[in-house]
Design an enzyme around this catalytic site. Structure first.
Site, PDB file in Angstrom:
ATOM      1  N   HIS A  51     -56.381 -35.234 -98.481  1.00 58.18           N
ATOM      2  CA  HIS A  51     -57.547 -34.927 -99.323  1.00 58.18           C
ATOM      3  C   HIS A  51     -58.824 -34.900 -98.484  1.00 58.18           C
ATOM      4  CE1 HIS A  51     -59.882 -35.671-103.228  1.00 58.18           C
ATOM      5  NE2 HIS A  51     -60.781 -35.877-102.283  1.00 58.18           N
TER       6      HIS A  51
ATOM      7  N   GLU B 144     -55.825 -40.969 -99.318  1.00 58.01           N
ATOM      8  CA  GLU B 144     -54.926 -39.808 -99.334  1.00 58.01           C
ATOM      9  C   GLU B 144     -55.076 -39.015 -98.041  1.00 58.01           C
ATOM     10  OE1 GLU B 144     -55.139 -39.104-104.179  1.00 58.01           O
ATOM     11  OE2 GLU B 144     -55.945 -37.579-102.823  1.00 58.01           O
TER      12      GLU B 144
ATOM     13  N   ASP C  50     -56.735 -30.170-100.841  1.00 56.04           N
ATOM     14  CA  ASP C  50     -55.566 -30.944-100.413  1.00 56.04           C
ATOM     15  C   ASP C  50     -54.757 -30.039 -99.502  1.00 56.04           C
ATOM     16  OD1 ASP C  50     -56.338 -33.001-102.101  1.00 56.04           O
ATOM     17  OD2 ASP C  50     -54.991 -32.395-103.713  1.00 56.04           O
TER      18      ASP C  50
ATOM     19  N   HIS D  74     -62.256 -32.473-107.051  1.00 58.08           N
ATOM     20  CA  HIS D  74     -61.761 -31.108-106.900  1.00 58.08           C
ATOM     21  C   HIS D  74     -62.477 -30.134-107.834  1.00 58.08           C
ATOM     22  CE1 HIS D  74     -58.162 -31.366-104.259  1.00 58.08           C
ATOM     23  NE2 HIS D  74     -58.132 -32.634-104.660  1.00 58.08           N
TER      24      HIS D  74
END
Length: 278
Positions: free
Chosen positions: A253, A250, A168, A161
């Site tokens: 993500h 995830e 996200d 990130h």
């Protein structure tokens, strides 16, 4: 959740510390210097390639969790000075195109987190090292021992990130209203419990809540079926069509490829002041 916080040193990447100016790692695009006004205040700024998503597409819903206390730490995270989504321009424009794909279906994207300063990642690390602080365990990591967060890959010292091309996010109906943001751990259910027992956030059921530290958060987990599976597939397909790659661990993500700053970990705050040079 920070399984997305990849062990950068093992990948040959380097961290860029920026007390007053931004510097790019070897092989990365150099980050421009601050404006005079921002420098005078000791405020590092973003390179011009990084923009506010709202300036590109104001229709995308923002629910920036780390600017609130409703997250796995249980408090506002360092350097989230405003509930903003900052991203590289190509990533932001790609999200806007994905939004155009969803709008005819009565749906909208909702972002939970975008660019994340290194200082915020450091906050996660300090929290994970404090084994006595488990106030949010029942909601976010009920089946994981906090002592295993590093070993299991949920927390790490670097995050993709921080390169500003990762987001996200989820999908929700246009006009949907979330419930009130809790100011303490949710009393019933957990992040992987039935949808009715989770903290309401108005999004489509994805099988788990955002930032759920659990194997059920793995995008392709076969235990996720029915509507939740269809919703995950929709998110992956809509974003994949615009150049985003999902992190398998995830469902929320995604990283836009190619990244503009593939080896640079920025550390300017999440705020409008960080865009002072624009």
């Amino acid at each position: 959740m920070t399984r997305r916080a990849l062990p950068a040193l093992a990948l040959g990447l380097s961290f860029v510390a920026m007390p007053l100016t931004l510097a790019a790692a070897p092989g990365a695009t150099a980050a421009p210097s601050m404006t005079t006004s921002a420098a005078a205040q000791g405020h590092p700024t973003a390179p011009p390639e990084i923009v506010a998503l709202r300036d590109i597409d104001p229709t995308i819903v923002h629910e920036i969790r780390y600017a609130t206390n409703h997250n796995f730490v249980g408090e506002r995270i360092d350097d989230y000075r405003a509930p903003l989504c900052l991203l590289t321009r190509p990533a932001a424009e790609a999200l806007s195109r994905a939004q155009d794909r969803l709008r005819p279906q009565g749906l909208t994207l909702k972002v939970y987190d975008c660019y994340r300063p290194q200082g915020a990642v450091d906050h996660f690390v300090r929290w994970a090292e404090n084994l006595d602080d488990e106030q949010m365990k029942s909601e976010f990591y009920p089946r994981v021992e906090k002592s295993r967060l590093f070993e299991d890959g949920y927390i790490a010292a670097k995050s993709g990130h921080s390169r500003a091309s990762t987001v996200d996010l989820t999908i929700q109906p246009i006009g949907a209203r979330p419930g009130p943001t809790p100011h303490s751990p949710h009393p019933g259910g957990s992040c992987f419990g039935p949808l009715a027992d989770r903290v309401p956030d108005a999004s489509l059921d994805m099988g788990t809540a955002f930032d759920c530290f659990d194997v059920l958060s793995h995008t392709a987990n076969p235990a996720i079926t029915g509507a939740a599976r269809a919703h995950r597939d929709l998110l992956v397909n809509v974003l994949g069509a615009e150049g985003f790659t999902n992190l398998p661990e995830e469902w929320w993500h995604f990283t836009h490829k190619p990244e503009l700053f593939p080896t640079t970990f920025f550390d300017f705050p999440v705020s409008r002041a960080s865009l002072a040079k624009h």
